[in-house]
Design an enzyme around this catalytic site. Sequence first.
Site, PDB file in Angstrom:
ATOM      1  N   TYR A 181     -15.318   8.904   0.392  1.00 59.31           N
ATOM      2  CA  TYR A 181     -14.179   8.196   1.293  1.00 59.31           C
ATOM      3  C   TYR A 181     -13.702   9.143   2.374  1.00 59.31           C
ATOM      4  O   TYR A 181     -13.525   8.534   3.706  1.00 59.31           O
ATOM      5  CB  TYR A 181     -12.899   8.061   0.116  1.00 59.31           C
ATOM      6  CG  TYR A 181     -11.699   7.591   0.888  1.00 59.31           C
ATOM      7  CD1 TYR A 181     -11.381   6.381   1.266  1.00 59.31           C
ATOM      8  CD2 TYR A 181     -10.609   8.361   0.751  1.00 59.31           C
ATOM      9  CE1 TYR A 181     -10.432   6.015   1.890  1.00 59.31           C
ATOM     10  CE2 TYR A 181      -9.463   8.223   1.218  1.00 59.31           C
ATOM     11  CZ  TYR A 181      -9.104   6.747   1.824  1.00 59.31           C
ATOM     12  OH  TYR A 181      -8.070   6.555   2.487  1.00 59.31           O
ATOM     13  N   SER A 204      -6.940   9.259   6.921  1.00 61.05           N
ATOM     14  CA  SER A 204      -6.262   9.603   5.528  1.00 61.05           C
ATOM     15  C   SER A 204      -6.178  11.366   5.647  1.00 61.05           C
ATOM     16  O   SER A 204      -7.169  12.055   6.198  1.00 61.05           O
ATOM     17  CB  SER A 204      -7.193   9.357   4.236  1.00 61.05           C
ATOM     18  OG  SER A 204      -6.981   9.837   3.282  1.00 61.05           O
TER      19      SER A 204
HETATM   20  N1  LIG Z   1      -1.646   4.285   0.577  1.00 51.73           N
HETATM   21  C1  LIG Z   1      -1.891   5.497   0.785  1.00 51.73           C
HETATM   22  O1  LIG Z   1      -1.133   6.292   0.261  1.00 51.73           O
HETATM   23  C2  LIG Z   1      -2.880   5.930   1.977  1.00 51.73           C
HETATM   24  C3  LIG Z   1      -3.170   7.198   1.921  1.00 51.73           C
HETATM   25  C4  LIG Z   1      -4.293   7.651   3.110  1.00 51.73           C
HETATM   26  C5  LIG Z   1      -4.815   6.483   3.650  1.00 51.73           C
HETATM   27  N2  LIG Z   1      -4.523   5.251   3.579  1.00 51.73           N
HETATM   28  C6  LIG Z   1      -5.277   4.334   4.021  1.00 51.73           C
HETATM   29  O2  LIG Z   1      -4.404   3.302   4.809  1.00 51.73           O
HETATM   30  C7  LIG Z   1      -5.110   1.921   4.667  1.00 51.73           C
HETATM   31  C8  LIG Z   1      -4.228   0.939   4.067  1.00 51.73           C
HETATM   32  O3  LIG Z   1      -3.902   1.517   2.411  1.00 51.73           O
HETATM   33  P1  LIG Z   1      -3.333   0.687   1.602  1.00 51.73           P
HETATM   34  O4  LIG Z   1      -2.683   1.801   0.755  1.00 51.73           O
HETATM   35  O5  LIG Z   1      -2.431  -0.282   2.232  1.00 51.73           O
HETATM   36  O6  LIG Z   1      -4.566   0.169   0.949  1.00 51.73           O
HETATM   37  P2  LIG Z   1      -4.687  -1.469   0.218  1.00 51.73           P
HETATM   38  O7  LIG Z   1      -5.912  -1.267  -0.522  1.00 51.73           O
HETATM   39  O8  LIG Z   1      -3.541  -1.761  -0.457  1.00 51.73           O
HETATM   40  O9  LIG Z   1      -5.045  -2.347   1.317  1.00 51.73           O
HETATM   41  C9  LIG Z   1      -6.312  -2.308   2.084  1.00 51.73           C
HETATM   42  C10 LIG Z   1      -6.633  -4.168   2.199  1.00 51.73           C
HETATM   43  O10 LIG Z   1      -7.724  -4.225   2.815  1.00 51.73           O
HETATM   44  C11 LIG Z   1      -8.285  -5.256   2.197  1.00 51.73           C
HETATM   45  N3  LIG Z   1      -9.755  -5.004   2.568  1.00 51.73           N
HETATM   46  C12 LIG Z   1     -10.731  -3.866   2.128  1.00 51.73           C
HETATM   47  N4  LIG Z   1     -11.917  -3.924   2.641  1.00 51.73           N
HETATM   48  C13 LIG Z   1     -11.780  -5.200   3.100  1.00 51.73           C
HETATM   49  C14 LIG Z   1     -12.693  -5.802   4.303  1.00 51.73           C
HETATM   50  N5  LIG Z   1     -14.110  -5.106   4.403  1.00 51.73           N
HETATM   51  N6  LIG Z   1     -12.300  -6.692   5.068  1.00 51.73           N
HETATM   52  C15 LIG Z   1     -11.195  -7.011   4.984  1.00 51.73           C
HETATM   53  N7  LIG Z   1     -10.274  -6.758   4.117  1.00 51.73           N
HETATM   54  C16 LIG Z   1     -10.624  -5.839   3.542  1.00 51.73           C
HETATM   55  C17 LIG Z   1      -8.037  -5.092   0.823  1.00 51.73           C
HETATM   56  O11 LIG Z   1      -8.185  -6.486   0.075  1.00 51.73           O
HETATM   57  C18 LIG Z   1      -6.721  -4.738   0.905  1.00 51.73           C
HETATM   58  O12 LIG Z   1      -5.589  -5.682   0.588  1.00 51.73           O
HETATM   59  C19 LIG Z   1      -6.407   2.148   4.152  1.00 51.73           C
HETATM   60  O13 LIG Z   1      -7.365   2.325   5.250  1.00 51.73           O
HETATM   61  C20 LIG Z   1      -6.421   3.420   3.381  1.00 51.73           C
HETATM   62  O14 LIG Z   1      -7.657   4.066   3.377  1.00 51.73           O
HETATM   63  C21 LIG Z   1      -3.740   4.877   2.642  1.00 51.73           C
END
Ligand SMILES: NC(=O)c1ccc[n+]([C@@H]2O[C@H](COP(=O)([O-])OP(=O)(O)OC[C@H]3O[C@@H](n4cnc5c(N)ncnc54)[C@H](O)[C@@H]3O)[C@@H](O)[C@H]2O)c1
Length: 359
Positions: free
Chosen positions: A173, A148
């Site tokens: 985080y 991230s």
């Molecule tokens: N969306 C953004 O802007 C952004 C920015 C920086 C980093 N990220 C990273 O990208 C990744 C995806 O982000 P996103 O926006 O799709 O988030 P999101 O929360 O929509 O998706 C994450 C998914 O993982 C599942 N999950 C969480 N913990 C779990 C576990 N222990 N076992 C199995 N499933 C689990 C959740 O149910 C969720 O559906 C994450 O690692 C997030 O930290 C996203």
Amino acid sequence: MNRLSFDDKNILITGAAGFIGANLVMRILKENEHCHIIGLDSLNDYYDVKIKEYRIKEIEKAAEGSGSDWTFVKGNIADAGLVKQLFAKYEFSIVVNLAAQAGVRYSITNPDVYMESNIIGFYNLLEACRHSYDEGKSGVEHLVYASSSSVYGSNSNIPYRVEDPVEHPVSLYAATKKSNELLAHAYSKLYSIPSTGLRFFTVYGPAGRPDMAYFGFTDKLRKGEKIKIFNYGKCERDFTYVDDVTLGVYKVMQGAPERKNGEDGLPIPPYSLYNIGNSAPVGLKDFINILGEELKEAGVLPKDFDMEAHEELVPMQAGDVAVTYADTSALERDFGYKPATPLREGLRRFAEWYGKFYL
Ligand SMILES: NC(=O)c1ccc[n+]([C@@H]2O[C@H](COP(=O)([O-])OP(=O)(O)OC[C@H]3O[C@@H](n4cnc5c(N)ncnc54)[C@H](O)[C@@H]3O)[C@@H](O)[C@H]2O)c1
């Protein structure tokens, strides 16, 4: 770089019901006729589970029109037994870890779940990748995982570069995401697991995450409430449309860092790390103006909605940085990747989806 084909491969996508994960699965299904995607997600209730269920339905529709197939497993990456069992059953070639507990503020009240999902869960995947080579098996050819932009903390060198020092996380985080990069590096070195970390910058789009600012602003405006705009709107951020992001992840999945030996004859860790963002910062006030216009156009807000009357301009929050955006030149150089969706178009698609989903 080692070019990988997806043909007849088993691909694990964790967090497959999540915002980025679901869109990535749909892209792979659309562009490949002969692969097998296994999606793992705990479907936790950090935000409205109906959105996750909606995304799974969209994936099922995409799978119907694809020669590739899709299997969904509800489960937790922190469950070592389950992870082991899935790796034994499917012998994954490519693993993409998008499952994580996201959010900066939530980590103040719920630290446990960050350690469970982001640290233990990631460690379980690394161990499973390590043992995928047991008994001379070809095993995992590429592990791609989400980091991230939050790892940059309050760095003031703009744009953010992967080479910048990031030893000073300012949230739990961010600390877990930086730890993922460190753990992946150690495992790449020790067990030659080709791994690529991706530092995402704010991703937005239809069926996005309700905990993110543009979504929260929309919920508030629809209820006629005021939204808080920090630093009087004079912040600039990198916003990346979700299809652009999944295109980047998809390209990266196909190019694994090569296993090589250094001059000393010892293996060099097949390890890469990239920023993935737009590299084109947008002023927060401009972002909100366009969002407001598109919400009116989509019928989410009345045509005569007075945006300014619902905006509260407030000073900067402690620890915030006025301008942040990604240096993405490495991704462009190595994968020919450049986000292309104009902000207005991306926000239009979000506003149209929001209207259909909630009204
Ligand atoms: N969306 C953004 O802007 C952004 C920015 C920086 C980093 N990220 C990273 O990208 C990744 C995806 O982000 P996103 O926006 O799709 O988030 P999101 O929360 O929509 O998706 C994450 C998914 O993982 C599942 N999950 C969480 N913990 C779990 C576990 N222990 N076992 C199995 N499933 C689990 C959740 O149910 C969720 O559906 C994450 O690692 C997030 O930290 C996203």
